[in-house]
Motif scaffolding. Sequence first.
Motif, mmCIF file in Angstrom:
data_model
loop_
_atom_site.group_PDB
_atom_site.id
_atom_site.type_symbol
_atom_site.label_atom_id
_atom_site.label_comp_id
_atom_site.label_asym_id
_atom_site.label_seq_id
_atom_site.Cartn_x
_atom_site.Cartn_y
_atom_site.Cartn_z
ATOM 1 N N GLU A 64 30.462 36.484 52.923
ATOM 2 C CA GLU A 64 29.537 36.668 51.804
ATOM 3 C C GLU A 64 28.077 36.720 52.236
ATOM 4 O O GLU A 64 27.286 37.435 51.653
ATOM 5 N N SER A 65 27.730 35.926 53.224
ATOM 6 C CA SER A 65 26.340 35.925 53.691
ATOM 7 C C SER A 65 26.309 35.535 55.167
ATOM 8 O O SER A 65 27.285 35.031 55.717
ATOM 9 N N GLU A 66 25.166 35.763 55.762
ATOM 10 C CA GLU A 66 25.002 35.428 57.177
ATOM 11 C C GLU A 66 25.086 33.913 57.395
ATOM 12 O O GLU A 66 25.661 33.449 58.377
ATOM 13 N N SER A 67 24.537 33.144 56.463
ATOM 14 C CA SER A 67 24.586 31.681 56.616
ATOM 15 C C SER A 67 26.014 31.164 56.450
ATOM 16 O O SER A 67 26.423 30.243 57.152
ATOM 17 N N GLN A 68 26.776 31.764 55.530
ATOM 18 C CA GLN A 68 28.179 31.381 55.377
ATOM 19 C C GLN A 68 28.956 31.694 56.647
ATOM 20 O O GLN A 68 29.809 30.935 57.073
ATOM 21 N N TRP A 69 28.676 32.868 57.249
ATOM 22 C CA TRP A 69 29.342 33.294 58.483
ATOM 23 C C TRP A 69 29.087 32.287 59.600
ATOM 24 O O TRP A 69 30.013 31.845 60.281
ATOM 25 N N MET A 70 27.826 31.910 59.778
ATOM 26 C CA MET A 70 27.488 30.973 60.858
ATOM 27 C C MET A 70 28.097 29.595 60.608
ATOM 28 O O MET A 70 28.617 28.973 61.525
ATOM 29 N N TYR A 71 28.028 29.144 59.364
ATOM 30 C CA TYR A 71 28.589 27.842 59.015
ATOM 31 C C TYR A 71 30.100 27.818 59.228
ATOM 32 O O TYR A 71 30.643 26.880 59.814
ATOM 33 N N ALA A 72 30.791 28.863 58.766
ATOM 34 C CA ALA A 72 32.252 28.923 58.892
ATOM 35 C C ALA A 72 32.677 28.948 60.358
ATOM 36 O O ALA A 72 33.641 28.281 60.744
ATOM 37 N N ASN A 73 31.967 29.689 61.183
ATOM 38 C CA ASN A 73 32.353 29.783 62.586
ATOM 39 C C ASN A 73 32.017 28.515 63.358
ATOM 40 O O ASN A 73 32.753 28.136 64.267
ATOM 41 N N LEU A 74 30.941 27.853 63.011
ATOM 42 C CA LEU A 74 30.644 26.569 63.640
ATOM 43 C C LEU A 74 31.711 25.547 63.263
ATOM 44 O O LEU A 74 32.209 24.804 64.116
ATOM 45 N N LEU A 75 32.072 25.538 61.994
ATOM 46 C CA LEU A 75 33.125 24.634 61.526
ATOM 47 C C LEU A 75 34.457 24.944 62.197
ATOM 48 O O LEU A 75 35.169 24.032 62.627
ATOM 49 N N LYS A 122 33.913 26.758 49.887
ATOM 50 C CA LYS A 122 33.838 26.747 48.419
ATOM 51 C C LYS A 122 32.889 25.663 47.936
ATOM 52 O O LYS A 122 32.115 25.886 47.007
ATOM 53 N N GLN A 123 32.950 24.481 48.560
ATOM 54 C CA GLN A 123 32.025 23.406 48.196
ATOM 55 C C GLN A 123 30.585 23.821 48.455
ATOM 56 O O GLN A 123 29.709 23.596 47.622
ATOM 57 N N ARG A 124 30.356 24.425 49.593
ATOM 58 C CA ARG A 124 28.999 24.852 49.967
ATOM 59 C C ARG A 124 28.487 25.926 49.004
ATOM 60 O O ARG A 124 27.322 25.915 48.611
ATOM 61 N N LYS A 125 29.364 26.834 48.625
ATOM 62 C CA LYS A 125 28.980 27.894 47.709
ATOM 63 C C LYS A 125 28.625 27.319 46.334
ATOM 64 O O LYS A 125 27.635 27.714 45.733
ATOM 65 N N ALA A 176 31.126 31.234 69.839
ATOM 66 C CA ALA A 176 30.314 32.390 70.241
ATOM 67 C C ALA A 176 29.933 33.237 69.028
ATOM 68 O O ALA A 176 28.832 33.779 68.968
ATOM 69 N N ALA A 177 30.815 33.346 68.062
ATOM 70 C CA ALA A 177 30.566 34.186 66.887
ATOM 71 C C ALA A 177 29.541 33.574 65.949
ATOM 72 O O ALA A 177 28.901 34.294 65.189
ATOM 73 N N ARG A 178 29.352 32.281 66.002
ATOM 74 C CA ARG A 178 28.470 31.627 65.033
ATOM 75 C C ARG A 178 27.015 32.024 65.197
ATOM 76 O O ARG A 178 26.228 31.916 64.274
ATOM 77 N N THR A 179 26.615 32.467 66.372
ATOM 78 C CA THR A 179 25.214 32.784 66.610
ATOM 79 C C THR A 179 24.910 34.268 66.472
ATOM 80 O O THR A 179 23.772 34.666 66.614
ATOM 81 N N ARG A 180 25.914 35.056 66.211
ATOM 82 C CA ARG A 180 25.712 36.502 66.123
ATOM 83 C C ARG A 180 25.973 36.986 64.708
ATOM 84 O O ARG A 180 26.581 36.299 63.909
ATOM 85 N N LYS A 181 25.535 38.178 64.457
ATOM 86 C CA LYS A 181 25.840 38.774 63.157
ATOM 87 C C LYS A 181 27.349 38.955 63.046
ATOM 88 O O LYS A 181 28.065 38.910 64.029
ATOM 89 N N THR A 182 27.799 39.190 61.862
ATOM 90 C CA THR A 182 29.222 39.326 61.587
ATOM 91 C C THR A 182 29.873 40.286 62.580
ATOM 92 O O THR A 182 29.421 41.400 62.758
ATOM 93 N N LYS A 183 30.923 39.814 63.195
ATOM 94 C CA LYS A 183 31.638 40.610 64.189
ATOM 95 C C LYS A 183 32.854 41.266 63.558
ATOM 96 O O LYS A 183 33.492 40.695 62.680
ATOM 97 N N ARG A 184 33.177 42.434 64.049
ATOM 98 C CA ARG A 184 34.315 43.159 63.506
ATOM 99 C C ARG A 184 35.632 42.642 64.062
ATOM 100 O O ARG A 184 36.653 42.659 63.387
ATOM 101 N N PHE A 185 35.636 42.188 65.307
ATOM 102 C CA PHE A 185 36.900 41.881 65.964
ATOM 103 C C PHE A 185 37.169 40.395 66.183
ATOM 104 O O PHE A 185 38.282 40.034 66.504
ATOM 105 N N PHE A 186 36.190 39.554 66.105
ATOM 106 C CA PHE A 186 36.486 38.138 66.277
ATOM 107 C C PHE A 186 35.559 37.293 65.414
ATOM 108 O O PHE A 186 34.540 37.749 64.935
ATOM 109 N N GLY A 187 35.978 36.052 65.241
ATOM 110 C CA GLY A 187 35.256 35.132 64.380
ATOM 111 C C GLY A 187 36.132 34.755 63.201
ATOM 112 O O GLY A 187 37.207 35.329 62.983
#
Length: 122
Positions: A47-58, A114-117, A28-39
Amino acid sequence: MMVDKLVAYLLIFLFYAIFLLLSGLSYAARTRKTKRFFGYRTPLSLESESQWMYANLLAAKLSLWLAHIFIALSFVLLYFMGNSMNIGTFVLLLSFIQLILFLFLIFSIERKLKQRKSENKQ
């Protein structure tokens, strides 16, 4: 007191539900902007919105797989050792298995981030 099978099954499914909850929240967190309480929140994932989505999907995908591994290991533990251990030992072993799998989840995602970065820098 030896492990009662019904209690053992309930404990296994409780721990399994924790993995499934983690997977659902990460998905659920992968499709939204950075959440304060979950994800999945680490410095690399924030670091970035794309990193956030990638990390949460993973995290969602990996925690779903780890949930299945956890339930399989739990039933193997119950089958081979259920008659010879008490409920406290059983809960301790389930907690230890879950801890190891959570650590594997974190280290795997951080390694991928780290690899992606480093690939994005080139």
